[in-house]
Structure formats: C-alpha cells, structure tokens
Design a protein around this motif. Structure first.
Motif, short mmCIF file in Angstrom:
data_model
loop_
_atom_site.label_atom_id
_atom_site.label_comp_id
_atom_site.label_asym_id
_atom_site.label_seq_id
_atom_site.Cartn_x
_atom_site.Cartn_y
_atom_site.Cartn_z
N THR A 72 -12.26 -7.27 0.12
CA THR A 72 -11.07 -8.23 0.30
C THR A 72 -10.15 -7.67 1.15
O THR A 72 -10.10 -6.99 1.87
CB THR A 72 -10.34 -8.63 -1.11
OG1 THR A 72 -9.74 -9.78 -0.82
CG2 THR A 72 -9.69 -7.55 -1.80
N GLU A 73 -8.78 -8.49 1.35
CA GLU A 73 -7.83 -8.14 2.36
C GLU A 73 -7.15 -6.89 1.54
O GLU A 73 -6.88 -6.77 0.38
CB GLU A 73 -6.79 -9.28 2.32
CG GLU A 73 -7.31 -10.30 3.01
CD GLU A 73 -6.25 -11.72 2.94
OE1 GLU A 73 -6.44 -12.53 3.84
OE2 GLU A 73 -5.38 -11.50 2.26
N ARG A 74 -6.94 -5.95 2.74
CA ARG A 74 -5.75 -4.97 2.34
C ARG A 74 -4.55 -4.90 2.73
O ARG A 74 -4.41 -5.47 4.17
CB ARG A 74 -6.21 -3.58 3.00
CG ARG A 74 -7.84 -3.05 2.79
CD ARG A 74 -8.18 -2.07 3.98
NE ARG A 74 -8.05 -2.83 5.31
CZ ARG A 74 -8.55 -1.87 6.38
NH1 ARG A 74 -8.64 -0.75 6.39
NH2 ARG A 74 -8.26 -2.72 7.43
N PHE A 125 -5.55 3.07 4.59
CA PHE A 125 -5.97 2.59 5.81
C PHE A 125 -6.59 3.92 6.58
O PHE A 125 -5.58 4.60 7.07
CB PHE A 125 -5.03 1.84 6.71
CG PHE A 125 -4.67 0.50 5.91
CD1 PHE A 125 -5.06 -0.57 6.45
CD2 PHE A 125 -3.82 0.58 4.86
CE1 PHE A 125 -4.66 -1.87 5.85
CE2 PHE A 125 -3.30 -0.52 4.49
CZ PHE A 125 -3.77 -1.84 4.67
N GLY A 126 -7.75 3.98 6.85
CA GLY A 126 -8.18 5.10 7.70
C GLY A 126 -8.05 4.81 9.14
O GLY A 126 -7.63 3.99 9.44
N HIS A 175 -0.85 2.71 1.20
CA HIS A 175 0.06 1.81 1.01
C HIS A 175 0.20 1.24 -0.55
O HIS A 175 -1.00 1.55 -1.33
CB HIS A 175 -0.14 0.53 1.79
CG HIS A 175 0.33 0.31 3.11
ND1 HIS A 175 1.61 0.08 3.51
CD2 HIS A 175 -0.26 0.99 4.33
CE1 HIS A 175 1.71 0.30 4.96
NE2 HIS A 175 0.60 0.85 5.15
N PRO A 176 1.00 0.93 -1.03
CA PRO A 176 1.28 0.56 -2.65
C PRO A 176 0.25 -0.79 -2.84
O PRO A 176 0.18 -1.58 -1.99
CB PRO A 176 2.48 0.58 -2.91
CG PRO A 176 3.22 0.13 -1.57
CD PRO A 176 2.42 0.94 -0.84
N ALA A 177 -0.54 -0.84 -3.87
CA ALA A 177 -1.38 -1.78 -4.14
C ALA A 177 -0.99 -2.28 -5.29
O ALA A 177 -1.03 -3.59 -5.78
CB ALA A 177 -2.88 -1.36 -4.02
N VAL A 178 -0.67 -1.48 -6.31
CA VAL A 178 0.01 -1.80 -7.70
C VAL A 178 1.03 -1.03 -8.11
O VAL A 178 1.15 0.12 -7.82
CB VAL A 178 -1.02 -1.49 -9.00
CG1 VAL A 178 -0.53 -2.12 -10.03
CG2 VAL A 178 -2.52 -2.42 -8.49
N TYR A 179 2.13 -1.77 -8.46
CA TYR A 179 3.46 -1.02 -8.54
C TYR A 179 4.26 -1.86 -9.76
O TYR A 179 4.17 -3.11 -9.98
CB TYR A 179 4.31 -0.55 -7.36
CG TYR A 179 4.81 -1.90 -6.73
CD1 TYR A 179 6.08 -2.39 -7.00
CD2 TYR A 179 4.28 -2.44 -5.50
CE1 TYR A 179 6.67 -3.51 -6.52
CE2 TYR A 179 4.77 -3.55 -4.83
CZ TYR A 179 6.23 -4.15 -5.33
OH TYR A 179 6.67 -5.16 -4.41
N THR A 180 5.28 -1.15 -10.28
CA THR A 180 6.10 -1.83 -11.41
C THR A 180 7.53 -1.32 -10.87
O THR A 180 7.72 -0.36 -9.99
CB THR A 180 6.07 -1.45 -12.64
OG1 THR A 180 6.29 0.07 -12.91
CG2 THR A 180 4.54 -1.58 -13.27
#
Length: 215
Positions: free
Chosen positions: A138-140, A157-158, A171-176
């Motif tokens: 999917t999209e990054r 991202f390589g 990059h952050p993908a899941v955060y609180t």
C-alpha cells in the motif's frame, strides 16, 4: 463520534462502518457526522469519549473555531483517533496539525510492498503487543512529525533509483500522544478497506481506538 467525509478515494463510509461492530461491542454508543459542522458544537465534543476523524482534504471547511473546539475537548479528556489521510491529511489548519502531531507530505511510489516494524523498545505497548512486523502492499506515508509523539511502529524508505534521498529514511507509521488529559492515536496505514482488513492492522487499529477513548 465518527466524523467522516472528504475525499471518496479513502472510502470514509466503508472504512469507518467496518469498525462499528467493534466499537459497539466495547460498549460505545456511536454517532456519525457527515458534516464538519459537528465541530461547531463545543459542548458535544466535550462530552464525547472518542472522536474518530476520517476526513481527507477538508480544505477551508474546517475553520479555526473548529480546531479550537476540538483542541479544547481533547485537552479536557476527549480521545481522538484516526488512520491514514483521514487524520494526517485532513485539515491544513495549523492548530489541528499541532494537536495531531503529524502531517502527510507524500507517498513516493504509490502502492509498493514494504514492512511496518514495531519499535522493539515499545513492543510491550498494549496497541502493538504481540506484533513485530507487518508485510504491506500500500502507500507509505512520508510524514512531518512532532517529537512529542510516542512512536510505536515505523516504515523505512530505502535508497531508491530516481528518488532524491540518498540514505534510508525511517518515518512514524503508528504513534500516540498525550494532549492535556486526552489521548491521541494515529496510524498512517488505511488507504482503503483492504489495508484495514490485514489482521495485524485491524488489531492495532481497534486497540488504538480503545486506548485513545476516555477511560
């Protein structure tokens, strides 16, 4: 309260509807709003336990007053949660971006295979417990993010031919984040329903919604 609308390509109705059974099982009485005027009602926001924002590309329809009302509600304990463009590509209003702690800039390559990786030092967090990596196509999201965020999972991202960066970038993908008395949950995964139906993504998103809700 589910607030949904904006760009149809993120399927705001279908994706949010898919979480209704879970939310009801958790004891929530769920209301949906298909108009941003719900953010005019500061009293309603203040008595809501969880707001799920799923509204991409809201433009100027989301006003500074809307942002102020939402900000004050979260500071007082209302939870805020969302995924993908529905929360981090929603509104350009700066107070909203300050509240949510992240902003989408681009998704190089569009749909590509990649891996979401839970940070080992956060592997015991209840949102991601038992999940280490998730294979995705999917999209990054390339994100601008606040250092206040508690990042639970990332995408990297390589170095890629034809792209301008010259070293791997994570990059952050899941955060609180904690905002006053309120909790905020963000996942960048969820372009459409197939993304949210990946078992690990469904699990961490459901957990994130529950975690963010007022206790």
């Amino acid at each position: 309260m589910i607030v949904r609308g904006g760009a149809d390509f993120h399927d705001p109705v279908g994706t949010t509807d898919s979480f209704l059974p879970f939310l009801k099982e958790q004891g929530f009485t769920v209301e949906t709003a298909d108009d941003l005027s719900v953010y005019d009602d500061a009293a309603l926001l203040a008595r809501t336990d969880l707001i799920v924002n799923c509204w991409t590309a809201g433009g100027d329809a989301f006003t500074p007053d809307h942002a102020a009302n939402l900000d004050q509600a979260v500071r007082a304990g209302t939870g805020l949660a969302g995924w993908h463009g529905g929360i981090v590509a929603a509104f350009a209003e700066r107070r909203y971006q300050w509240l949510t702690g992240g902003w989408f800039t681009c998704h190089p390559g569009d749909f590509v295979p990649h891996t979401l990786t839970v940070r080992p030092e956060r592997a015991d967090h209840p949102i991601v417990a038992g999940i280490s990596t998730v294979a995705l196509h999917t999209e990054r999201y390339w994100m601008l993010a606040d250092p206040l965020n508690d990042v639970l999972a990332t995408v990297t991202f390589g170095v890629e031919d034809g792209e301008p960066w010259h070293e791997p970038v994570t990059h952050p993908a899941v955060y609180t984040r904690q905002w006053g008395l309120g909790r905020i949950f963000v996942s960048t995964v969820g372009h459409h329903l197939p993304d949210l139906d990946v078992p690990e993504i469904r699990t961490l998103t459901e957990r994130g919604l529950r975690w963010a809700a007022r206790g």
